[in-house]
Design an enzyme around this catalytic site. Structure first.
Site, short mmCIF file in Angstrom:
data_model
loop_
_atom_site.label_atom_id
_atom_site.label_comp_id
_atom_site.label_asym_id
_atom_site.label_seq_id
_atom_site.Cartn_x
_atom_site.Cartn_y
_atom_site.Cartn_z
N GLU A 132 4.41 0.28 12.99
CA GLU A 132 4.78 -0.89 13.78
C GLU A 132 6.29 -1.05 13.87
O GLU A 132 6.79 -2.11 14.24
CB GLU A 132 4.14 -2.16 13.21
CG GLU A 132 2.63 -2.21 13.39
CD GLU A 132 2.01 -3.49 12.88
OE1 GLU A 132 0.90 -3.82 13.32
OE2 GLU A 132 2.63 -4.19 12.04
N ASP A 189 -14.13 -11.90 6.31
CA ASP A 189 -13.09 -11.57 7.28
C ASP A 189 -12.48 -10.23 6.87
O ASP A 189 -11.92 -10.12 5.78
CB ASP A 189 -12.02 -12.67 7.29
CG ASP A 189 -10.91 -12.43 8.30
OD1 ASP A 189 -10.97 -11.43 9.04
OD2 ASP A 189 -9.96 -13.23 8.34
N THR A 205 -9.97 -8.72 8.25
CA THR A 205 -8.55 -8.61 8.56
C THR A 205 -7.75 -8.30 7.30
O THR A 205 -7.88 -8.99 6.29
CB THR A 205 -8.01 -9.91 9.18
OG1 THR A 205 -8.85 -10.28 10.28
CG2 THR A 205 -6.59 -9.74 9.66
N ASP A 230 -4.69 -2.82 4.97
CA ASP A 230 -3.39 -3.01 4.33
C ASP A 230 -3.55 -3.16 2.82
O ASP A 230 -2.74 -2.64 2.04
CB ASP A 230 -2.69 -4.24 4.91
CG ASP A 230 -2.25 -4.03 6.36
OD1 ASP A 230 -2.00 -2.87 6.73
OD2 ASP A 230 -2.18 -5.02 7.10
N GLY A 254 -8.38 -14.50 6.34
CA GLY A 254 -6.97 -14.16 6.51
C GLY A 254 -6.60 -12.84 5.88
O GLY A 254 -7.23 -12.38 4.93
#
Length: 297
Positions: free
Chosen positions: A139, A239, A241, A245, A278
């Protein structure tokens, strides 16, 4: 305590929940709006710090309204920000996310992330030289990804390249990575392969060792020899997400314990991360990880 350096992005996620997506030119009323700290670099730095590592982040923020809270949030997590620049006249990175009916539309504006340069990585050389592992994603400008790979290789440090968002890269860059950490889709893009090619075949022909994430199925890794499977940890997902990472951060934190152990702990950390809402909100502490591993022993 493992020492980890992360070179990557820092974003403020602007999330709107709506009953449906508006048609072009239409204005509708949304249900809820929240701001969430994100960016793959920042996420991985936070996850590594919560798992007990000494973490330094190389990145950039703007001097806008989002820069200060993003910096403060990282500082609260114990991340060293010596090499995070604040750039006058630039906005911080943002991701504008609209969620409706279980789907999302996302517009990412890189902002200051597009100004993370090879020179900035070189200025952080002393931190990289002390690191037990270096993490970099995609990114930020590709020339800065290359610079991180080359500097880490020159210093003899293991660089983990998380190729997301994925695109084909020169093979000589990939050879500089100690480990590539894609999912199956990203590995196919990275190697410019057809989407239906078997992931085990892709792992075998990759120019660097691959740790392939497979969601609830865990991960496969190849560090010489044939690919090996590490099962996932069964949890009730809330979640997903930030799971990737978290996985990458844990792999870097525990890499000094050997690849099989590091992959197992990374799968466990990623499993814990999906049990809460989150990306950064779901990332586990070292104590939570140890508790899950002990229960599964």
């Amino acid at each position: 305590m493992a020492r980890v350096v992360v070179v990557g992005s820092i974003n403020m996620d602007l999330v709107t929940l709506a009953p449906r997506f508006p048609a072009p030119g239409e204005t509708i009323l949304g249900d809820r709006f929240v701001t969430v700290h994100g960016g793959k670099g920042a996420n991985q730095a936070v996850a590594a710090a919560r798992l007990g590592a000494e973490v330094a982040l190389v990145g950039a923020l703007g001097d806008d309204a989002f820069g200060a809270p993003l910096r403060e949030g990282l500082a609260r997590e114990g991340v060293s920000l010596e090499h995070v620049a604040t750039l006058a006249g630039h906005s911080s990175g943002t991701a504008s996310i609209t969620v409706a009916g279980g789907e999302n539309h996302i517009v990412v504006v890189p902002g200051a992330n597009a100004q993370v340069t090879p020179a900035q990585v070189e200025r952080a050389q002393a931190a990289l030289a002390r690191a037990d592992a270096i993490l970099v994603q995609m990114e930020i400008p590709l020339e800065t990804v290359e610079a991180t790979l080359r500097l880490g290789h020159r210093l003899g440090k293991p660089v983990i390249l998380n190729p997301a968002p994925a695109q084909p890269l020169p093979l000589d860059w990939l050879k500089l990575a100690r480990y590539l950490t894609p999912n199956q889709h990203e590995l196919a893009i990275l190697l410019d392969a057809t989407p239906d090619e078997d992931f085990l075949s892709l792992m075998r022909r990759a120019p660097a060792p691959v740790v392939l994430t497979r969601g609830a199925d865990g991960a496969w890794y190849r560090d010489g020899g044939e690919p090996t499977h590490q099962s996932g940890f069964p949890v009730e997902a809330v979640d997903t997400t930030g799971a990737g990472d978290t996985f990458n951060a844990a792999l870097a934190v525990f890499l000094h314990e050997g690849v099989p152990t590091a992959v197992r702990k990374a799968c466990a950390a990623a499993a814990l991360s999906v049990t809460r809402l989150g990306a950064q909100g779901g990332m586990p502490t070292r104590g939570e990880l140890d508790t899950l591993l002990a229960a599964q022993a």
